[in-house]
Design a protein around this motif. Structure first.
Motif, PDB file in Angstrom:
ATOM      1  N   PRO A 181      55.926  89.521  80.013  1.00  0.00           N
ATOM      2  CA  PRO A 181      55.657  90.995  80.011  1.00  0.00           C
ATOM      3  C   PRO A 181      56.756  91.504  80.871  1.00  0.00           C
ATOM      4  N   GLU A 182      57.489  90.887  81.696  1.00  0.00           N
ATOM      5  CA  GLU A 182      58.504  91.627  82.518  1.00  0.00           C
ATOM      6  C   GLU A 182      59.944  91.360  81.819  1.00  0.00           C
ATOM      7  N   THR A 183      59.896  90.458  80.874  1.00  0.00           N
ATOM      8  CA  THR A 183      61.339  90.359  80.023  1.00  0.00           C
ATOM      9  C   THR A 183      61.431  90.390  78.700  1.00  0.00           C
ATOM     10  N   THR A 184      60.676  91.445  78.228  1.00  0.00           N
ATOM     11  CA  THR A 184      60.560  91.818  76.820  1.00  0.00           C
ATOM     12  C   THR A 184      61.247  92.955  76.260  1.00  0.00           C
ATOM     13  N   GLU A 185      62.217  93.768  77.410  1.00  0.00           N
ATOM     14  CA  GLU A 185      62.763  94.687  77.087  1.00  0.00           C
ATOM     15  C   GLU A 185      64.069  94.389  77.984  1.00  0.00           C
ATOM     16  N   VAL A 186      65.407  94.928  77.354  1.00  0.00           N
ATOM     17  CA  VAL A 186      66.677  94.885  78.211  1.00  0.00           C
ATOM     18  C   VAL A 186      66.591  95.422  79.619  1.00  0.00           C
ATOM     19  N   GLU A 187      66.137  96.723  79.626  1.00  0.00           N
ATOM     20  CA  GLU A 187      66.223  97.428  81.009  1.00  0.00           C
ATOM     21  C   GLU A 187      65.173  96.768  82.063  1.00  0.00           C
ATOM     22  N   LYS A 188      63.849  96.245  81.470  1.00  0.00           N
ATOM     23  CA  LYS A 188      62.821  95.549  82.349  1.00  0.00           C
ATOM     24  C   LYS A 188      63.561  94.174  82.815  1.00  0.00           C
TER      25      LYS A 188
END
Length: 240
Positions: free
Chosen positions: A147-154
């Protein structure tokens, strides 16, 4: 010419891991597969006849810790450093004083399995005085399904928070995007796209692409990063 060991598969070039710094720190999101990678990494070093230590600094997560495989790893000649309180049922966050040995004894190739969140990374920060730019690598494991590494910014925010708490800098990215035994080539390549964007944004190279052996054989050979086939040592056969 170095003698090739029996029963070891070689990929791309022999001993590619030995290009890394002597102290290797493996960190990332909880559930990213960092412990599985750390154990596989240590085993590959040992099978390359290197004096190897794996140090379990995960004082947060009570599940799938490298010290759970202590007897198995010791049989392979790997020194295991974990809790100062022996017994797998003891989840007390107590780190053995032996942890200093791989820092101080440069005859060891050391792998540090660090807690999978910023709070867990604080345990590493305690030893920051032993880190110099030329003596360690810190690899950030990315599983694009967490969940915390699904998107670049996160993902970048998470990486930076671990750097802050550990007082160490990430030097390489590991794409370990997986669905356990259901992992496909497409899944790994989807994670590779995320890793490439993070890599470009932070100017941190993709060091390894980690995945189960049957998938590793099918990956394109022109990907950024070394293909790193792994076995699932931390999960029992009956687990999915």
């Amino acid at each position: 010419m170095k003698k090739r060991l029996k029963n070891i598969k070689y990929y791309k070039k022999d001993d590619f891991m030995l290009d890394d710094k002597r102290i290797r720190i493996i960190t990332g999101h909880y559930g990213s597969g960092k412990t599985e990678f750390a154990v596989n990494y240590a085993i590959k070093l040992a099978k390359a006849n290197k004096k190897t230590a794996i140090c379990d600094l995960d004082v947060v997560n009570p599940y799938f810790r490298s010290r759970e495989k202590e007897e198995f790893l010791k049989d392979l000649g790997i020194r295991v450093v974990g809790s100062s309180i022996k017994g797998l049922a003891s989840d007390v966050p107590a780190i053995s004083g032996e942890i200093l040995t791989p820092f101080q004894d440069d005859s060891f190739e050391a792998v540090f399995d660090v807690g999978g969140d910023p709070a867990g990374a604080r345990a590493l920060g305690r030893y920051h005085q032993y880190f110099k730019e030329d003596n360690y690598d810190m690899f950030f494991v990315i599983n694009a399904n967490r969940p915390e590494t699904t998107e670049v910014e996160k993902t970048i925010d998470y990486l930076k928070s671990i750097e802050f708490q550990s007082r160490a800098k990430v030097t390489g990215i590991i794409n370990n995007t997986h669905l356990l035994k259901s992992t496909t080539v497409e899944e790994v390549l989807r994670g590779q796209e995320l890793c490439m964007k993070v890599s470009q944004e932070l100017n941190i190279p993709i060091k390894y692409i980690s995945c189960i052996e049957k998938v590793a054989k099918e990956l394109p050979k022109d990907l950024e990063g070394e293909i790193f086939p792994i076995k699932m040592y931390m999960r029992e056969e009956w687990m999915s």
